[in-house]
Design a protein around this motif. Structure first.
Motif, PDB file in Angstrom:
ATOM      1  N   PRO A 260      36.261  38.205  49.045  1.00 47.93           N
ATOM      2  CA  PRO A 260      35.620  38.074  50.353  1.00 47.93           C
ATOM      3  C   PRO A 260      36.323  37.137  51.317  1.00 47.93           C
ATOM      4  CG  PRO A 260      34.345  36.932  48.667  1.00 47.93           C
ATOM      5  CD  PRO A 260      35.409  37.703  47.946  1.00 47.93           C
ATOM      6  N   GLU A 261      37.246  36.312  50.822  1.00 45.91           N
ATOM      7  CA  GLU A 261      37.974  35.404  51.711  1.00 45.91           C
ATOM      8  C   GLU A 261      39.341  35.964  52.105  1.00 45.91           C
ATOM      9  OE1 GLU A 261      36.350  31.072  50.242  1.00 45.91           O
ATOM     10  OE2 GLU A 261      37.728  32.142  48.939  1.00 45.91           O
ATOM     11  N   ILE A 262      39.977  36.699  51.199  1.00 43.27           N
ATOM     12  CA  ILE A 262      41.312  37.232  51.475  1.00 43.27           C
ATOM     13  C   ILE A 262      41.245  38.689  51.910  1.00 43.27           C
ATOM     14  CG2 ILE A 262      43.611  37.608  50.462  1.00 43.27           C
ATOM     15  CD1 ILE A 262      42.999  35.335  48.565  1.00 43.27           C
ATOM     16  N   LEU A 263      40.139  39.357  51.567  1.00 39.57           N
ATOM     17  CA  LEU A 263      39.907  40.748  51.955  1.00 39.57           C
ATOM     18  C   LEU A 263      40.963  41.690  51.377  1.00 39.57           C
ATOM     19  CD1 LEU A 263      38.823  40.254  55.692  1.00 39.57           C
ATOM     20  CD2 LEU A 263      37.416  40.233  53.631  1.00 39.57           C
ATOM     21  N   ARG A 264      41.366  41.405  50.143  1.00 40.11           N
ATOM     22  CA  ARG A 264      42.269  42.287  49.411  1.00 40.11           C
ATOM     23  C   ARG A 264      41.674  42.553  48.036  1.00 40.11           C
ATOM     24  NH1 ARG A 264      48.170  39.716  49.647  1.00 40.11           N
ATOM     25  NH2 ARG A 264      48.404  41.145  47.862  1.00 40.11           N
ATOM     26  N   PRO A 265      41.977  43.717  47.424  1.00 38.49           N
ATOM     27  CA  PRO A 265      41.406  44.035  46.108  1.00 38.49           C
ATOM     28  C   PRO A 265      41.754  42.981  45.063  1.00 38.49           C
ATOM     29  CG  PRO A 265      42.412  45.979  47.076  1.00 38.49           C
ATOM     30  CD  PRO A 265      42.803  44.825  47.951  1.00 38.49           C
ATOM     31  N   ILE A 266      40.794  42.651  44.220  1.00 36.00           N
ATOM     32  CA  ILE A 266      41.035  41.627  43.205  1.00 36.00           C
ATOM     33  C   ILE A 266      42.068  42.099  42.185  1.00 36.00           C
ATOM     34  CG2 ILE A 266      38.749  40.590  43.493  1.00 36.00           C
ATOM     35  CD1 ILE A 266      37.894  42.034  40.922  1.00 36.00           C
ATOM     36  N   THR A 267      42.230  43.410  42.047  1.00 38.53           N
ATOM     37  CA  THR A 267      43.239  43.924  41.126  1.00 38.53           C
ATOM     38  C   THR A 267      44.653  43.621  41.629  1.00 38.53           C
ATOM     39  OG1 THR A 267      43.012  46.071  42.232  1.00 38.53           O
ATOM     40  CG2 THR A 267      41.819  45.756  40.162  1.00 38.53           C
ATOM     41  N   GLU A 268      44.838  43.549  42.952  1.00 38.79           N
ATOM     42  CA  GLU A 268      46.138  43.211  43.525  1.00 38.79           C
ATOM     43  C   GLU A 268      46.442  41.721  43.407  1.00 38.79           C
ATOM     44  OE1 GLU A 268      46.605  44.378  47.534  1.00 38.79           O
ATOM     45  OE2 GLU A 268      46.233  46.513  47.163  1.00 38.79           O
ATOM     46  N   LEU A 269      45.398  40.922  43.301  1.00 34.29           N
ATOM     47  CA  LEU A 269      45.553  39.472  43.336  1.00 34.29           C
ATOM     48  C   LEU A 269      45.646  38.848  41.946  1.00 34.29           C
ATOM     49  CD1 LEU A 269      42.950  38.756  46.166  1.00 34.29           C
ATOM     50  CD2 LEU A 269      45.449  38.772  46.372  1.00 34.29           C
ATOM     51  N   GLY A 270      45.658  39.676  40.900  1.00 35.41           N
ATOM     52  CA  GLY A 270      45.753  39.151  39.546  1.00 35.41           C
ATOM     53  C   GLY A 270      44.491  38.478  39.067  1.00 35.41           C
ATOM     54  N   MET A 271      43.340  38.844  39.635  1.00 36.25           N
ATOM     55  CA  MET A 271      42.079  38.202  39.278  1.00 36.25           C
ATOM     56  C   MET A 271      41.373  38.907  38.124  1.00 36.25           C
ATOM     57  SD  MET A 271      40.716  37.301  43.138  1.00 36.25           S
ATOM     58  CE  MET A 271      39.265  36.417  42.571  1.00 36.25           C
ATOM     59  N   VAL A 272      41.816  40.115  37.761  1.00 39.62           N
ATOM     60  CA  VAL A 272      41.245  40.827  36.624  1.00 39.62           C
ATOM     61  C   VAL A 272      42.127  40.557  35.413  1.00 39.62           C
ATOM     62  CG1 VAL A 272      40.529  43.042  35.685  1.00 39.62           C
ATOM     63  CG2 VAL A 272      40.332  42.618  38.148  1.00 39.62           C
TER      64      VAL A 272
END
Length: 390
Positions: free
Chosen positions: A26-38
């Motif tokens: 919600p802060e970066i507005l990019r998919p969490i899969t792209e951000l290495g969060m999964v």
């Protein structure tokens, strides 16, 4: 293939990974899969899915929303009977990788919105206070976001900050604070707009009873930090709500963002128009272009259909006329926003009326002004586009 999916993932696990691409930070507005969060996805034979996610920091303000969205997306994947979300925190190395993913090849840039930036920068200014500049800026930011643009908003009025309250980020004496990941500051998002304000850096102090009293050098460093350390990402438009007048911050903005366009706000009153012209002249002295003029508080509609001109008439047209000349060309009057109790009430509760009632006269005019700003475009002649032929 979805980013991060292990080669050995089963069909059901791949379906969950695909579903998680719809969950955005919600802060970066990019998919969490792209951000290495999964971190991991497992699905057993009974259809029970377990998803491990990593937050950037302990106590991340977006934690509950991310966890809820992950659980909902997982449960909606084909063949999933139940879903469990395990929440962890990134290690220092994982956090650094996250920062690099977010910043891309611009991690070492000292300032995001330099002369070569493709982001359109619009500084909203006025000669004097009390003309409704902040309410107008907040309304325009949300109106532009409604059009599908990625929008950032810097509350550069350090002494008179009000943007958090107008956008619902400040309630009951508490203001939502940005998330700090290393040396990167992620701004809160309100109604699709990424927002930063000095009011977010006062700790637990009540912004309603806390005053900021700084001299020029401190003000300059604050604005510089907003533009350098607060990561807005690839926003289409960056709005700046400037303080009234022609003081330190107006000069700093001119130095830091000489390519910015300036939107001048005035009321219909001639005295306000006289002062508004001066703020535009200072902007021009730093090389900035005057985008146009907006007249605010332009009359109050009465039940019988007549209009009560509380602050007089003609101020906006007068400013536009005085700023138009052979050297700078014609400066347009982009719109005239009437007084509206509903528009004021929307600001008081943190939900701009452009979201709730597009038929309100003031909201309708702000939406029209946003359309005119978009339609004017911005010339890219001489700017590198960051692409090369293959």
């Amino acid at each position: 293939m979805t980013a991060g999916v292990p080669a050995e993932a089963t069909g059901a696990e791949r379906d969950v990974w695909a579903a998680l691409t719809t969950v955005t930070d919600p802060e970066i507005l990019r998919p969490i899969t792209e951000l290495g969060m999964v971190q991991e996805v497992t699905v057993d034979d009974s259809g029970h899915a377990e998803v491990s996610i990593l937050l950037t920091i302990a106590g991340c303000p977006a934690a509950r929303r991310i966890e809820s969205d992950v659980r909902a997306a997982t449960a909606a994947a084909p063949g999933i009977a139940s879903a469990e979300v395990v929440v962890g925190v990134m290690s220092p190395s994982e956090r650094q990788a996250f920062i690099e993913r977010v910043r891309g090849d611009r991690g070492s840039r000292p300032q995001q919105f330099g002369p070569d930036s493709l982001t359109r920068v619009v500084a909203v200014t006025s000669g004097k206070g009390g003309v409704g500049k902040s309410s107008l800026t907040a309304g325009l930011a949300v109106a532009l976001a409604q059009r599908g643009l990625s929008v950032g908003l810097v509350d550069a009025d350090v002494f008179g900050f009000s943007i958090p309250g107008l956008l619902g980020l400040s309630r009951d004496g508490r203001t939502e604070q940005p998330t700090r990941v290393g040396d990167m500051i992620l701004p809160p998002v309100a109604h699709g707009v990424k927002v930063v304000s000095i009011g977010m850096f006062l700790g637990d102090a009540d912004p309603r009873t806390t005053a900021v009293s700084w001299r020029g050098p401190m003000l300059h460093r604050t604005i510089e930090q907003f533009l350098r350390d607060v990561w807005f990402g690839d926003v289409d438009v960056l709005l700046l709500d400037l303080p009234p007048g022609t003081g330190d911050i107006a000069i700093s903005i001119g130095q830091l963002l000489p390519q910015a366009e300036v939107l001048v706000v005035t009321t219909p009153q001639e005295a306000a128009a006289d002062v508004a012209v001066r703020s535009a002249i200072v902007a021009r002295q730093t090389g900035q272009k005057v985008l146009g003029v907006v007249e605010n508080m332009a009359g109050l509609a009465q039940p019988d259909g007549t209009v009560l001109d509380i602050f007089g008439t003609g101020g906006g047209a007068l400013v536009a006329e005085r700023l138009s000349d052979a050297e700078h060309g014609d400066v347009p009057l982009l719109g005239s926003v009437p007084l509206s109790p509903a528009f004021r009430e929307g600001g008081d509760v943190g939900t701009p009326t452009v979201l709730t009632d597009a038929t309100d006269p003031a909201a309708a005019e702000v939406l029209r002004i946003a359309e005119r700003i978009v339609s004017t475009g911005r010339g890219l002649a001489g700017r590198p586009l960051g692409i090369s032929p293959r």
